[in-house]
Design a protein around this motif. Structure first.
Motif, PDB file in Angstrom:
ATOM      1  N   ASP A   1       0.869  -1.184   0.000  1.00 18.86           N
ATOM      2  CA  ASP A   1       0.000   0.000   0.000  1.00 18.86           C
ATOM      3  C   ASP A   1       0.901   1.228   0.000  1.00 18.86           C
ATOM      4  O   ASP A   1       1.836   1.319   0.815  1.00 18.86           O
ATOM      5  N   TYR A   2       0.642   2.164  -0.916  1.00 21.35           N
ATOM      6  CA  TYR A   2       1.532   3.304  -1.141  1.00 21.35           C
ATOM      7  C   TYR A   2       0.631   4.470  -1.472  1.00 21.35           C
ATOM      8  O   TYR A   2       0.089   4.553  -2.569  1.00 21.35           O
ATOM      9  N   GLN A   3       0.411   5.323  -0.511  1.00 28.09           N
ATOM     10  CA  GLN A   3      -0.513   6.440  -0.671  1.00 28.09           C
ATOM     11  C   GLN A   3       0.283   7.743  -0.758  1.00 28.09           C
ATOM     12  O   GLN A   3       0.992   8.107   0.181  1.00 28.09           O
ATOM     13  N   VAL A   4       0.148   8.424  -1.883  1.00 29.48           N
ATOM     14  CA  VAL A   4       0.868   9.674  -2.113  1.00 29.48           C
ATOM     15  C   VAL A   4      -0.107  10.822  -1.935  1.00 29.48           C
ATOM     16  O   VAL A   4      -1.143  10.884  -2.606  1.00 29.48           O
ATOM     17  N   GLY A   5       0.226  11.729  -1.027  1.00 32.08           N
ATOM     18  CA  GLY A   5      -0.624  12.889  -0.783  1.00 32.08           C
ATOM     19  C   GLY A   5      -0.508  13.920  -1.900  1.00 32.08           C
ATOM     20  O   GLY A   5       0.260  13.765  -2.853  1.00 32.08           O
ATOM     21  N   GLU A   6      -1.256  14.993  -1.755  1.00 32.90           N
ATOM     22  CA  GLU A   6      -1.222  16.064  -2.751  1.00 32.90           C
ATOM     23  C   GLU A   6       0.105  16.808  -2.653  1.00 32.90           C
ATOM     24  O   GLU A   6       0.549  17.171  -1.571  1.00 32.90           O
ATOM     25  N   PRO A   7       0.751  17.041  -3.790  1.00 37.58           N
ATOM     26  CA  PRO A   7       2.016  17.765  -3.777  1.00 37.58           C
ATOM     27  C   PRO A   7       1.825  19.230  -3.393  1.00 37.58           C
ATOM     28  O   PRO A   7       0.855  19.867  -3.825  1.00 37.58           O
ATOM     29  N   ALA A   8       2.744  19.755  -2.606  1.00 35.04           N
ATOM     30  CA  ALA A   8       2.750  21.171  -2.228  1.00 35.04           C
ATOM     31  C   ALA A   8       3.975  21.809  -2.891  1.00 35.04           C
ATOM     32  O   ALA A   8       5.108  21.411  -2.618  1.00 35.04           O
TER      33      ALA A   8
END
Length: 137
Positions: free
Chosen positions: A128-135
């Motif tokens: 499982d690999y969850q990437v958040g929103e880029p800032a």
């Protein structure tokens, strides 16, 4: 991380650093696939969610065509191992050059991973690999 690391701490830190090191040089995909489960996989990026090695192959080729000179710098890495599962919370600064127009962008991105050991003592794999929103930086 504390200065006194266990073998497991070093293993997880090396796993994460090796993963991003391979991405940085756009290594052959065959070098990355052993890090990723083929069944039961969920890799969620802002643009797409992957569920298998075949999905990863497509995604990796597209990223390689869209960006060059990628760099992933790990700013934060915290993990907890519970049995066969390893939860990882990390922050990465990703910098890359667009192949379309040559522009360079940098983003700070929070990620949450789950690794599993297929068998006791086996090397972990990403499930499982969850990437958040880029800032943007």
């Amino acid at each position: 991380m504390s200065t006194e690391q266990t073998g497991s701490d070093r293993e997880i830190e090396e796993f994460v650093q090796r993963w991003f090191g391979l991405l940085n040089v756009h290594a052959p995909v065959a070098e990355l696939l052993p890090f990723v489960a083929d069944e039961g996989l969920e890799m969620a990026f802002p643009e797409r969610t992957l569920h298998s090695h075949a999905d990863f192959l497509d995604w990796y080729a597209a990223v390689g065509e869209a960006y060059s000179e990628q760099d992933h710098t790990v700013e934060k890495l915290v993990h907890q191992e519970t049995g066969a599962r390893i939860g990882i919370d990390l922050t990465v600064v990703w910098t890359a050059k667009s192949t379309a127009d040559g522009s360079v962008s940098s983003f700070r991105i929070n990620q949450q991973w789950q690794l599993e050991r297929p068998a006791p003592g086996a090397a972990p794999v990403i499930v499982d690999y969850q990437v958040g929103e880029p800032a943007a930086l």
